[in-house]
Enzyme design. Sequence first.
Site, PDB file in Angstrom:
ATOM      1  N   ASP A   1      30.985  32.670  45.204  1.00 15.37           N
ATOM      2  CA  ASP A   1      32.283  32.276  45.776  1.00 15.37           C
ATOM      3  C   ASP A   1      32.318  30.812  46.186  1.00 15.37           C
ATOM      4  O   ASP A   1      33.387  30.269  46.477  1.00 15.37           O
ATOM      5  CB  ASP A   1      32.618  33.163  46.985  1.00 15.37           C
TER       6      ASP A   1
ATOM      7  N   ARG B   1      38.416  30.045  37.259  1.00 13.31           N
ATOM      8  CA  ARG B   1      37.997  28.901  38.094  1.00 13.31           C
ATOM      9  C   ARG B   1      37.345  27.791  37.280  1.00 13.31           C
ATOM     10  O   ARG B   1      37.316  26.638  37.732  1.00 13.31           O
ATOM     11  CB  ARG B   1      37.082  29.373  39.237  1.00 13.31           C
TER      12      ARG B   1
ATOM     13  N   ARG C   1      42.863  40.989  36.107  1.00 11.84           N
ATOM     14  CA  ARG C   1      41.395  40.979  36.218  1.00 11.84           C
ATOM     15  C   ARG C   1      40.771  42.261  35.644  1.00 11.84           C
ATOM     16  O   ARG C   1      41.368  43.332  35.694  1.00 11.84           O
ATOM     17  CB  ARG C   1      40.996  40.768  37.688  1.00 11.84           C
TER      18      ARG C   1
ATOM     19  N   GLY D   1      40.389  41.871  44.781  1.00 10.28           N
ATOM     20  CA  GLY D   1      39.478  42.554  43.861  1.00 10.28           C
ATOM     21  C   GLY D   1      38.538  43.485  44.615  1.00 10.28           C
ATOM     22  O   GLY D   1      38.202  44.569  44.134  1.00 10.28           O
TER      23      GLY D   1
ATOM     24  N   SER E   1      27.442  42.318  39.883  1.00 10.44           N
ATOM     25  CA  SER E   1      28.627  42.437  40.730  1.00 10.44           C
ATOM     26  C   SER E   1      28.381  43.392  41.885  1.00 10.44           C
ATOM     27  O   SER E   1      28.156  44.588  41.678  1.00 10.44           O
ATOM     28  CB  SER E   1      29.824  42.919  39.898  1.00 10.44           C
TER      29      SER E   1
ATOM     30  N   LYS F   1      34.455  38.448  55.093  1.00  8.65           N
ATOM     31  CA  LYS F   1      35.418  39.257  54.332  1.00  8.65           C
ATOM     32  C   LYS F   1      34.750  40.513  53.763  1.00  8.65           C
ATOM     33  O   LYS F   1      35.274  41.619  53.903  1.00  8.65           O
ATOM     34  CB  LYS F   1      36.023  38.393  53.209  1.00  8.65           C
TER      35      LYS F   1
END
Length: 432
Positions: free
Chosen positions: A315, A346, A122, A94, A166, A21
């Site tokens: 993830d 999560r 978010r 995102g 990130s 992805k």
Amino acid sequence: MRKLEQAPHGLHGELAVPGDKSISHRALMLGAVATGTTTIEHWLTGEDCQHTLQALRDVGVPIERKGTMVTVHGKGDAGNFVAPATSLAMGNSGTTTRLLMGLLSGTSFTSKLVGDDSLERRPMQRVTQPLAELGVKIDLTAAGTLPAQVHGGPVHGGTVRLNVASAQVKSAVFLAGLNAPTPTVVVEKLPTRDHTEIMLRQFGADITTSADQRTITLQPQPHLTGQTVVVPGDLSSAAFFLVAATIVPQSGVKLTNVNLNPTRTGILRVLDQMGADVTIEPIPTTGELWGNLVVHSSQLRPIHLTAPDIPAVIDELPLVALLAATADGTSTIRGAAELRVKETDRIAVLKTELEKLGVAVTEYSDGLAITGRPAWDVQNSELDSHGDHRIGMMLAIAALRSHTPLTLQNEEAVAVSYPQFFTDLEQLREDH
Ligand code: S3P
């Protein structure tokens, strides 16, 4: 609602999972600002990547797609994009949102970015603040969320220190920095996935990483040239079957042509430390690393993860929680507050769903403690993805080893990253 299947004889056979992805998004975006044609093979057709493709078409980038084969006719520069007629739809993605905030800063117009309910909750200031340091102007809601107005205009270089680990933010800064007249430097708290750096190098940019991997420097105004990008299988998708074959007795599965970028392989280190049986067969490549993974079922021991472990397995943490739910003892995942701002919270969702299986879970602000048991004592058989693709797929894997029949609400969420997930799972269930 979907009836989840058990796998009394385990999972068996060979599978090539869909394209990565992260790499699929980046290939579209770099192709769009390169000179000439970019051909993408084994592109991921998941909804998130479709949103990137459509948004780029909406700003005037000609893109053709036949299944997983995509051709991007590059505009040479974001300055050659054209103002979209409507808002750009980010859906649930995102990565589309944050990376495009960087890329669209190089245009000569204002773009409005909108998302679905989950995405519009978010946090986006983590991107707009570092981008502001390069002179980029982006308006958000008072809560720091979408909808956003990205105002294209001049961008300058500089050194940006990120206070969240990130890759999305890092990538946004470099995509903005493509148009800066001076170098763009990012200093990261912890190293994150480096697909943007690898692909920028492939397209012709001069981008270097320090020995400790935390300082990355992009030289100004690179000449990007269209490339052929062959997208490897997504390890984050392969991980569902690595974990499934590990926790469902009598299994033996081979996953072929998977991306093994070391910034992504935390799940392989977790499986190894927990005592799983995974063999890596490397495939010779340049740029991104590829390999085949062969996995057989095993008994697991608990694991303890802390902040430095998290970026490379971010993830896959729902799957780590599932592994922990079958291990003999208590596992802990700490330093993972980022989980609270993914497609769902999560941490909260994992506690809710694992408790339905009768697994003891303690919630922390930054993680979870999970006490595994070999046979679960199901309290509530109606599981729910909460609209989160990775939670939905993890729960479908959990059901394979449940002695009680389970169901899944909101199963359609899997299409965000893995549209043929249930078909592939069925193939491995039947293949014996
Ligand atoms: C991604 C980076 C990660 C990851 C996401 C994809 C990317 O997010 O969770 O699924 O492609 O850069 P963060 O970098 O924000 O942790």
